[in-house]
Design a protein around this motif. Structure first.
Motif, PDB file in Angstrom:
ATOM      1  N   THR A 205       0.852  -1.177   0.000  1.00  0.00           N
ATOM      2  CA  THR A 205       0.000   0.000   0.000  1.00  0.00           C
ATOM      3  C   THR A 205       0.897   1.240   0.000  1.00  0.00           C
ATOM      4  O   THR A 205       2.089   1.159   0.288  1.00  0.00           O
ATOM      5  N   ASN A 206       0.301   2.396  -0.308  1.00  0.00           N
ATOM      6  CA  ASN A 206       1.148   3.586  -0.435  1.00  0.00           C
ATOM      7  C   ASN A 206       1.725   4.048   0.896  1.00  0.00           C
ATOM      8  O   ASN A 206       2.698   4.802   0.923  1.00  0.00           O
ATOM      9  N   GLY A 207       1.159   3.568   2.009  1.00  0.00           N
ATOM     10  CA  GLY A 207       1.769   3.862   3.298  1.00  0.00           C
ATOM     11  C   GLY A 207       3.083   3.163   3.503  1.00  0.00           C
ATOM     12  O   GLY A 207       3.901   3.591   4.348  1.00  0.00           O
ATOM     13  N   ALA A 208       3.348   2.109   2.736  1.00  0.00           N
ATOM     14  CA  ALA A 208       4.628   1.396   2.786  1.00  0.00           C
ATOM     15  C   ALA A 208       5.521   1.747   1.599  1.00  0.00           C
ATOM     16  O   ALA A 208       6.739   1.903   1.751  1.00  0.00           O
ATOM     17  N   SER A 209       4.931   1.892   0.409  1.00  0.00           N
ATOM     18  CA  SER A 209       5.737   2.197  -0.778  1.00  0.00           C
ATOM     19  C   SER A 209       6.372   3.578  -0.694  1.00  0.00           C
ATOM     20  O   SER A 209       7.325   3.878  -1.414  1.00  0.00           O
ATOM     21  N   GLY A 216      12.218   8.544  -0.987  1.00  0.00           N
ATOM     22  CA  GLY A 216      13.482   8.302  -1.675  1.00  0.00           C
ATOM     23  C   GLY A 216      14.545   7.717  -0.772  1.00  0.00           C
ATOM     24  O   GLY A 216      15.745   7.868  -1.025  1.00  0.00           O
ATOM     25  N   ALA A 217      14.117   7.029   0.301  1.00  0.00           N
ATOM     26  CA  ALA A 217      15.061   6.442   1.245  1.00  0.00           C
ATOM     27  C   ALA A 217      15.594   5.099   0.769  1.00  0.00           C
ATOM     28  O   ALA A 217      16.481   4.507   1.407  1.00  0.00           O
ATOM     29  N   ILE A 235      10.428  -2.958   6.253  1.00  0.00           N
ATOM     30  CA  ILE A 235      10.042  -1.813   5.412  1.00  0.00           C
ATOM     31  C   ILE A 235       9.196  -0.840   6.230  1.00  0.00           C
ATOM     32  O   ILE A 235       9.427   0.378   6.220  1.00  0.00           O
ATOM     33  N   ILE A 236       8.221  -1.364   6.948  1.00  0.00           N
ATOM     34  CA  ILE A 236       7.341  -0.511   7.742  1.00  0.00           C
ATOM     35  C   ILE A 236       8.121   0.179   8.856  1.00  0.00           C
ATOM     36  O   ILE A 236       7.909   1.369   9.143  1.00  0.00           O
ATOM     37  N   ARG A 237       9.053  -0.536   9.487  1.00  0.00           N
ATOM     38  CA  ARG A 237       9.863   0.087  10.545  1.00  0.00           C
ATOM     39  C   ARG A 237      10.643   1.272   9.991  1.00  0.00           C
ATOM     40  O   ARG A 237      10.707   2.346  10.621  1.00  0.00           O
ATOM     41  N   ARG A 238      11.222   1.125   8.813  1.00  0.00           N
ATOM     42  CA  ARG A 238      11.997   2.216   8.223  1.00  0.00           C
ATOM     43  C   ARG A 238      11.097   3.373   7.793  1.00  0.00           C
ATOM     44  O   ARG A 238      11.492   4.536   7.886  1.00  0.00           O
ATOM     45  N   VAL A 239       9.893   3.041   7.311  1.00  0.00           N
ATOM     46  CA  VAL A 239       8.938   4.097   6.972  1.00  0.00           C
ATOM     47  C   VAL A 239       8.592   4.908   8.216  1.00  0.00           C
ATOM     48  O   VAL A 239       8.599   6.151   8.191  1.00  0.00           O
TER      49      VAL A 239
END
Length: 263
Positions: A205-209, A216-217, A235-239
């Motif tokens: 979902t765009n909350g993760a992408s 741009g991380a 991925i979610i942790r880094r977001v």
């Protein structure tokens, strides 16, 4: 698969389900106080639409994904058209990403700003994303983003921004989501790949992408390397870390990784 609501204690409006031959990812959309428009709310909509899609995909009757999505949208709309104002532009809606294995093919469909990343081995990655909503957001959202936080100007620009998004939702020249009109399914991005050409697929979902396409991380190859090495939750942790560092509002985030497709 990993998923996280935008805030602790808040309902997660994403939906994900998978079976032996299909994966379905939805990202619900709506505004605060949407219950005045639809008494069921966004999470109900995504769960109901996801269930309709899973049921149709399980039949394995060879129908194309656009037809299945169209039928699912119509079924959900029919179930609450008499109790809710579906004509309101802010009634519940959702982005859709589907991956289906059928015969020797992997079919896919993306509607809205969820992302599907297909790894085709030596042929590289295929990133399937619908950028039409992003184009609309960039066109109308720059003044809102630039306005000082907490100011009257911010409030005015937000109202103009939200009004512009509503006016362009499910309209020619705008962007398309699953909502109440089955015809929206025909606007989806679709494709098909030989299964033997694929190693894996990742749905976000765009909350993760946003780790890639907003912050741009990471780029997509490095994001997939993170998923393979540490799992989707990383991925979610880094977001979340990037959002916190930048004072950025959080969103529901879901990542699903489908490995061993060719097996």
């Amino acid at each position: 698969m990993a998923t996280a609501a935008a805030e602790p204690g808040r309902v997660n409006e994403d939906f994900f389900a998978a079976g032996p031959t299909a994966a379905v990812l939805l990202d619900g959309a709506g505004i605060r106080g949407i219950e005045e428009i639809c008494r069921h709310g966004v999470a109900w909509y995504t769960t109901r639409l996801g269930g309709e899609l899973v049921a149709r995909l399980a039949l394995a009757d060879g129908r194309d994904l656009v037809s299945l999505l169209s039928e699912a949208i119509d079924a959900v709309a029919s179930s609450h058209r008499d109790t809710c104002d579906l004509t309101d532009p802010s009634s519940p809606s959702a982005t859709v990403a589907i991956l289906r294995l059928t015969g020797d093919r992997a079919d896919h469909l993306v509607l809205g700003d969820s992302v599907l990343v297909l790894d085709r081995g030596d042929a590289g990655l295929a990133v399937v994303h619908d950028r039409r909503e992003l184009v609309v957001r960039e066109r109308f959202g720059s003044a809102y983003e630039a306005a000082p936080e907490g100011s009257a100007e911010k409030d005015r620009e937000r109202e103009r921004y939200v009004t512009a998004l509503r006016a362009n939702r499910n309209q020619p020249g705008g962007f398309w989501l699953a909502k109440d009109d089955p015809a929206a399914a025909a606007e989806a991005i679709i494709g098909s790949e030989p299964i033997l050409d694929l190693t894996d697929a990742t749905l976000l979902t765009n909350g993760a992408s946003r780790l890639v396409d907003r912050f741009g991380a990471a780029d997509w190859p490095s994001a997939l390397a993170i998923v393979r090495a540490h799992g989707p939750a990383e991925i979610i942790r880094r977001v979340r870390a990037t959002e916190q560092a930048g004072g950025i509002a959080r969103d529901d985030a879901t990542v699903a990784h489908c490995a061993g497709l060719a097996d």
